[in-house]
Write an enzyme that holds these catalytic residues in place. Sequence first.
Site, PDB file in Angstrom:
ATOM      1  NE  ARG A   1      -4.255  -1.688   1.737  1.00  0.00           N
ATOM      2  CZ  ARG A   1      -4.288  -2.712   2.581  1.00  0.00           C
ATOM      3  NH1 ARG A   1      -3.440  -2.763   3.588  1.00  0.00           N
ATOM      4  NH2 ARG A   1      -5.184  -3.660   2.413  1.00  0.00           N
TER       5      ARG A   1
ATOM      6  CD  GLU B   1      -4.368  17.168 -15.385  1.00  0.00           C
ATOM      7  OE1 GLU B   1      -3.186  16.862 -15.245  1.00  0.00           O
ATOM      8  OE2 GLU B   1      -5.078  16.828 -16.326  1.00  0.00           O
TER       9      GLU B   1
END
Length: 366
Positions: free
Chosen positions: A116, A232
């Site tokens: 992870r 973004e």
Amino acid sequence: VALGARSYDVLIGERLIAAAGAEIARRFPGAAAAIITDETVAAHHAGALETALGGHVACRGVIAMPAGERTKCFAELARLAEWLLEKGVERGDLVIALGGGVIGDLAGFAAAIVRRGVRMVQVPTTLLSQVDSSVGGKTGINTPQGKNLAGAFHQPSLVLADTGVLATLPDRETRAGYAEVAKYGLLGDAAFFDWLEQSHARILAKEPEALARAIEVSVGAKAAIVARDETEAGDRMLLNLGHTFGHALEAWAGFSSRLLHGEAVAIGMAEAFRYSERRSLCAAGTAARVERHLRAAGLPTCIAHIPGNSLPTVEELITLMGQDKKVQRGRLTFILARAIGEAFVTRDVDRQDLAAFMADEIKLPA
Ligand SMILES: NC(=O)c1ccc[n+]([C@@H]2O[C@H](COP(=O)([O-])OP(=O)(O)OC[C@H]3O[C@@H](n4cnc5c(N)ncnc54)[C@H](O)[C@@H]3O)[C@@H](O)[C@H]2O)c1
Ligand SMILES: [Zn+2]
């Protein structure tokens, strides 16, 4: 790159690989490392990095993946993730990506998912990866449906951009990377573009001082944008100047050596300025100045410059633009410009107007 607890440094300089062991040991005491590279880069530079780690950082192994864009796929990601686990890479260790954007994106994605999330160090070896892909935390692979469609945001913990490794980079790859350098001038820094017009030959000749300044300004521009908009949602889209047009051409050319990414971006940036000028968004003559500079750097600026006999159709290109990740509710996102150094994001592009423009672009002589 200022991202709160996930902030990191980008070091730019001539002999950083030789100093990598001491630098990494000082910043990440006790961490072991696994090096991921490609076969071409391994032949030139992996030995130097391994030697540099020796005595400072324990190395769990080195893997050389096949060079090239096809390596950014699920099969190689699976192989890499299992290799990292097999080598006993722990959460506190470091994955070191030594290579261009292909290795950075693939190794970064593997580092994002193994246990992870394992920390990573980017050691970019192409001009493109030094000015662009190693910074900002976008990692990922391609799928049969398109480019970079599976991935994760996983910021590196350190970037070491050793300008000395560019000595072995083929000239065509250097020019393609230069297109992204020019992009930073065109999107937000007119003074940098002025300097590039004077300095492109020195940069392409890999003169250390010119190269270091070009990389530093480029990374600085990218870091500032990423710090404002990591995922973004807005401003970061400016970094896609030339990419909506460029990606369509790259896809049409089959993501092959017929047209490198940076070459497609050069054509795409010239198109973005021609389109901006056609819509009277920027002054007459602006697109010609952009084209002059890109050509001086040995880059293509129109579709007719792509080698081979075939030409795309308007329908093909517009369909391919529709695959872009920036499409929102069916509307294309474009980065257009009011001047050199003044790009902006817009969704206000009429399909018919765009089709007429693309038809003219396809007819443009070389
Ligand atoms: N994550 C991002 O933000 C981001 C941004 C831009 C591009 N990208 C990705 O980056 C990839 C393109 O990166 P690239 O242009 O670096 O390509 P690349 O990694 O394929 O490298 C280009 C070629 O140069 C060789 N090479 C690399 N360094 C070398 C050296 N020092 N000497 C000799 N040969 C060397 C490689 O083996 C390869 O054959 C694309 O997959 C693109 O999607 C990602
Ligand atoms: Zn790009």
